[in-house]
Scaffold this motif. Structure first.
Motif, PDB file in Angstrom:
ATOM      1  N   PHE A 161     -16.648 -27.410  13.721  1.00 22.01           N
ATOM      2  CA  PHE A 161     -15.369 -27.479  13.009  1.00 22.01           C
ATOM      3  C   PHE A 161     -14.367 -26.737  13.887  1.00 22.01           C
ATOM      4  O   PHE A 161     -14.496 -25.527  14.110  1.00 22.01           O
ATOM      5  CB  PHE A 161     -15.494 -26.821  11.630  1.00 22.01           C
ATOM      6  CG  PHE A 161     -14.214 -26.904  10.835  1.00 22.01           C
ATOM      7  CD1 PHE A 161     -13.892 -28.063  10.143  1.00 22.01           C
ATOM      8  CD2 PHE A 161     -13.333 -25.835  10.799  1.00 22.01           C
ATOM      9  CE1 PHE A 161     -12.708 -28.155   9.417  1.00 22.01           C
ATOM     10  CE2 PHE A 161     -12.145 -25.916  10.077  1.00 22.01           C
ATOM     11  CZ  PHE A 161     -11.840 -27.077   9.384  1.00 22.01           C
ATOM     12  N   VAL A 162     -13.398 -27.434  14.406  1.00 24.21           N
ATOM     13  CA  VAL A 162     -12.456 -26.845  15.366  1.00 24.21           C
ATOM     14  C   VAL A 162     -11.294 -26.188  14.619  1.00 24.21           C
ATOM     15  O   VAL A 162     -10.566 -26.848  13.870  1.00 24.21           O
ATOM     16  CB  VAL A 162     -11.930 -27.911  16.350  1.00 24.21           C
ATOM     17  CG1 VAL A 162     -10.889 -27.316  17.284  1.00 24.21           C
ATOM     18  CG2 VAL A 162     -13.088 -28.514  17.147  1.00 24.21           C
ATOM     19  N   ALA A 163     -11.152 -24.892  14.827  1.00 22.39           N
ATOM     20  CA  ALA A 163     -10.060 -24.133  14.202  1.00 22.39           C
ATOM     21  C   ALA A 163      -9.437 -23.243  15.274  1.00 22.39           C
ATOM     22  O   ALA A 163      -9.219 -22.052  15.072  1.00 22.39           O
ATOM     23  CB  ALA A 163     -10.599 -23.307  13.038  1.00 22.39           C
ATOM     24  N   MET A 182     -16.444 -34.782  13.372  1.00 21.06           N
ATOM     25  CA  MET A 182     -17.836 -34.454  13.676  1.00 21.06           C
ATOM     26  C   MET A 182     -18.811 -35.636  13.574  1.00 21.06           C
ATOM     27  O   MET A 182     -20.021 -35.427  13.678  1.00 21.06           O
ATOM     28  CB  MET A 182     -18.290 -33.300  12.761  1.00 21.06           C
ATOM     29  CG  MET A 182     -17.444 -32.043  12.959  1.00 21.06           C
ATOM     30  SD  MET A 182     -17.774 -30.698  11.792  1.00 21.06           S
ATOM     31  CE  MET A 182     -19.468 -30.275  12.205  1.00 21.06           C
ATOM     32  N   GLU A 183     -18.305 -36.857  13.381  1.00 19.66           N
ATOM     33  CA  GLU A 183     -19.235 -37.994  13.202  1.00 19.66           C
ATOM     34  C   GLU A 183     -18.871 -39.275  13.968  1.00 19.66           C
ATOM     35  O   GLU A 183     -19.759 -40.054  14.340  1.00 19.66           O
ATOM     36  CB  GLU A 183     -19.338 -38.377  11.699  1.00 19.66           C
ATOM     37  CG  GLU A 183     -19.841 -37.290  10.791  1.00 19.66           C
ATOM     38  CD  GLU A 183     -18.745 -36.302  10.384  1.00 19.66           C
ATOM     39  OE1 GLU A 183     -17.546 -36.655  10.483  1.00 19.66           O
ATOM     40  OE2 GLU A 183     -19.089 -35.176  10.004  1.00 19.66           O
ATOM     41  N   GLY A 184     -17.574 -39.531  14.146  1.00 21.52           N
ATOM     42  CA  GLY A 184     -17.121 -40.845  14.614  1.00 21.52           C
ATOM     43  C   GLY A 184     -17.836 -41.367  15.850  1.00 21.52           C
ATOM     44  O   GLY A 184     -18.329 -42.503  15.865  1.00 21.52           O
ATOM     45  N   SER A 205      -6.581 -33.687   7.801  1.00 22.01           N
ATOM     46  CA  SER A 205      -6.682 -32.667   6.750  1.00 22.01           C
ATOM     47  C   SER A 205      -6.193 -31.312   7.231  1.00 22.01           C
ATOM     48  O   SER A 205      -5.922 -30.420   6.412  1.00 22.01           O
ATOM     49  CB  SER A 205      -8.145 -32.535   6.312  1.00 22.01           C
ATOM     50  OG  SER A 205      -8.974 -32.279   7.441  1.00 22.01           O
ATOM     51  N   ASP A 206      -6.088 -31.143   8.554  1.00 22.20           N
ATOM     52  CA  ASP A 206      -5.764 -29.824   9.126  1.00 22.20           C
ATOM     53  C   ASP A 206      -5.379 -30.021  10.583  1.00 22.20           C
ATOM     54  O   ASP A 206      -5.581 -31.098  11.143  1.00 22.20           O
ATOM     55  CB  ASP A 206      -6.964 -28.875   9.004  1.00 22.20           C
ATOM     56  CG  ASP A 206      -8.196 -29.407   9.721  1.00 22.20           C
ATOM     57  OD1 ASP A 206      -8.954 -30.165   9.096  1.00 22.20           O
ATOM     58  OD2 ASP A 206      -8.374 -29.127  10.921  1.00 22.20           O
ATOM     59  N   GLY A 207      -4.839 -28.977  11.186  1.00 23.07           N
ATOM     60  CA  GLY A 207      -4.353 -29.101  12.557  1.00 23.07           C
ATOM     61  C   GLY A 207      -5.329 -28.623  13.618  1.00 23.07           C
ATOM     62  O   GLY A 207      -4.922 -28.385  14.755  1.00 23.07           O
TER      63      GLY A 207
HETATM   64  N1  SAH Z   1     -19.647 -27.305   4.668  1.00 29.46           N
HETATM   65  C1  SAH Z   1     -18.513 -28.144   4.922  1.00 29.46           C
HETATM   66  C2  SAH Z   1     -18.602 -28.838   6.229  1.00 29.46           C
HETATM   67  C3  SAH Z   1     -17.378 -29.629   6.540  1.00 29.46           C
HETATM   68  S1  SAH Z   1     -17.234 -29.842   8.235  1.00 29.46           S
HETATM   69  C4  SAH Z   1     -18.337 -29.123   3.780  1.00 29.46           C
HETATM   70  O1  SAH Z   1     -19.164 -30.046   3.605  1.00 29.46           O
HETATM   71  O2  SAH Z   1     -17.360 -28.954   3.056  1.00 29.46           O
HETATM   72  C5  SAH Z   1     -15.709 -30.703   8.318  1.00 29.46           C
HETATM   73  C6  SAH Z   1     -15.775 -32.190   8.055  1.00 29.46           C
HETATM   74  O3  SAH Z   1     -14.472 -32.725   8.100  1.00 29.46           O
HETATM   75  C7  SAH Z   1     -16.575 -32.939   9.105  1.00 29.46           C
HETATM   76  O4  SAH Z   1     -17.258 -33.993   8.486  1.00 29.46           O
HETATM   77  C8  SAH Z   1     -15.508 -33.434  10.100  1.00 29.46           C
HETATM   78  O5  SAH Z   1     -15.716 -34.775  10.493  1.00 29.46           O
HETATM   79  C9  SAH Z   1     -14.170 -33.299   9.366  1.00 29.46           C
HETATM   80  N2  SAH Z   1     -13.161 -32.406   9.965  1.00 29.46           N
HETATM   81  C10 SAH Z   1     -11.973 -32.126   9.363  1.00 29.46           C
HETATM   82  N3  SAH Z   1     -11.255 -31.247  10.101  1.00 29.46           N
HETATM   83  C11 SAH Z   1     -12.003 -30.956  11.203  1.00 29.46           C
HETATM   84  C12 SAH Z   1     -11.798 -30.079  12.310  1.00 29.46           C
HETATM   85  N4  SAH Z   1     -10.705 -29.333  12.417  1.00 29.46           N
HETATM   86  N5  SAH Z   1     -12.774 -30.001  13.249  1.00 29.46           N
HETATM   87  C13 SAH Z   1     -13.890 -30.752  13.138  1.00 29.46           C
HETATM   88  N6  SAH Z   1     -14.141 -31.574  12.093  1.00 29.46           N
HETATM   89  C14 SAH Z   1     -13.212 -31.692  11.118  1.00 29.46           C
END
Ligand code: SAH
Length: 238
Positions: A161-163, A182-184, A205-207
Motif C-alpha cells: 500500500f503506497v503512502a 495491488m492486483e491489476g 481513493s487516495d493520492g
Molecule cells: N487490510 C486492507 C488492505 C487494503 S490494501 C483492507 O482490506 O481494507 C489497499 C487496496 O486498495 C488494494 O486492493 C489496492 O489495490 C488498492 N489501493 C488503494 N490505494 C492504494 C495505494 N495507495 N497503494 C496501493 N494499493 C492501493
C-alpha cells in the motif's frame, strides 16, 4: 451455445458489493476459498468474485476463474492510489497496460518490472502487460458520458500500500503511471498467459501519499460506487 461470461474481479468486498447487489445471481461456487458468483449483470452473463488484496491472491483468483469459467474478458475493478499531478481523488483510470513495478531483477541488469514468462520451450521478457483496446475504449466512452472522462495510461501493481509521495513520483517518472494498486498487473499477467483479453478499471481513493492512510478508508466507498456504476453502464457493450 451459451455465451461465455465476462469475469469481474475486485480485491475487496466494497469493490464488488454494488455489482453483486445488481446481479441476478444464479449460482455461487467456492474454489480455493474464493466465492465465484455467476449470473447476469444488466442481462450479460458474468462471474463476479472478491479475490483479496495483493498479487498472489489476484493471480490465483484469475487463473481459477480462467480455467473454470472460460471468460471471454476479465475485468479488474476497484480503487487505487493516484499517481502524477493530473490524477485526483475520485478520478477514474482505465489501464492501457499494467506493470509489476516491484518485480526487480535490476541487480542483473534487467529493467525494473521486466517479467519472464514461459512460452513452452521459450521464454518471453515483458514489461508492459497489455490490456484489451476495445474494452478500454468502451469504458472510456462510458466514463466520458457519465463522469465527464477518465484517465487512460499505465497502472502500476505491487505488493505494498503506497503512502509515500516519493514512491508516487518514482512510479510517475519511471513508468508514466497514473495509478498504483495491488492486483491489476497480476490479473493482466494471468490473462496474457492464457490468451484472454483483460481490462483494469480503477477509481482513485487516495493520492498514494501521506494522506493515504486517512483518505483510503474515507473515499473507498465513493470510488467503488463510481466503478460499479460505470461497469453496469458499459457491460452491455463489452
Ligand atoms: N487490510 C486492507 C488492505 C487494503 S490494501 C483492507 O482490506 O481494507 C489497499 C487496496 O486498495 C488494494 O486492493 C489496492 O489495490 C488498492 N489501493 C488503494 N490505494 C492504494 C495505494 N495507495 N497503494 C496501493 N494499493 C492501493
Amino acid at each position: 451455445m451459451e455465451q461465455k461470461p465476462i469475469g469481474i474481479i475486485g480485491a475487496m468486498a466494497s469493490e464488488v458489493a454494488a455489482l453483486l447487489a445488481a446481479m441476478k445471481e444464479e449460482k455461487a461456487e467456492e474454489l480455493a476459498g474464493l466465492v465465484f458468483h455467476s449470473g447476469a449483470l444488466e442481462g450479460v452473463p458474468c462471474v463476479v468474485v472478491e479475490c483479496g488484496p495483493g498479487k498472489v491472491n489476484a493471480a490465483v483468483c484469475a487463473q481459477t476463474m480462467l480455467l473454470r469459467y472460460s471468460p471471454r474478458l476479465v475485468i479488474n475493478v476497484g480503487v487505487a492510489g493516484g499517481v502524477g499531478s493530473q490524477v485526483h481523488i475520485g478520478d477514474l483510470v482505465v489501464a492501457a497496460a499494467c506493470v509489476q513495478y516491484d518485480f526487480d531483477t535490476t541487480a542483473m541488469g534487467d529493467p525494473l518490472g521486466t517479467l519472464f514468462i514461459r512460452r513452452g520451450a521459450e521464454s518471453e521478457d515483458i514489461l508492459l502487460l497489455p490490456c484489451c483496446e476495445e474494452a478500454a475504449a468502451v469504458l472510456l466512452e462510458e466514463a466520458r458520458s457519465i463522469y465527464g472522462g477518465a484517465h487512460f495510461g499505465v497502472i502500476c501493481t505491487g505488493d505494498a500500500f503506497v503512502a509515500d509521495p516519493e514512491k508516487g513520483r518514482f512510479l510517475d517518472e519511471t513508468f508514466q503511471a497514473q495509478a498504483v494498486e495491488m492486483e491489476g498487473a497480476a490479473i493482466a499477467q494471468a490473462c496474457y498467459m492464457n490468451g484472454v483479453p483483460c481490462a483494469v478499471l480503477r477509481a482513485i481513493s487516495d493520492g498514494a501519499n501521506d494522506g493515504s492512510p486517512v483518505d483510503f478508508p474515507a473515499f473507498t466507498r465513493m470510488a467503488a460506487e463510481k466503478t460499479s456504476r460505470l461497469l453496469r453502464a458499459a457491460v452491455g457493450r463489452l
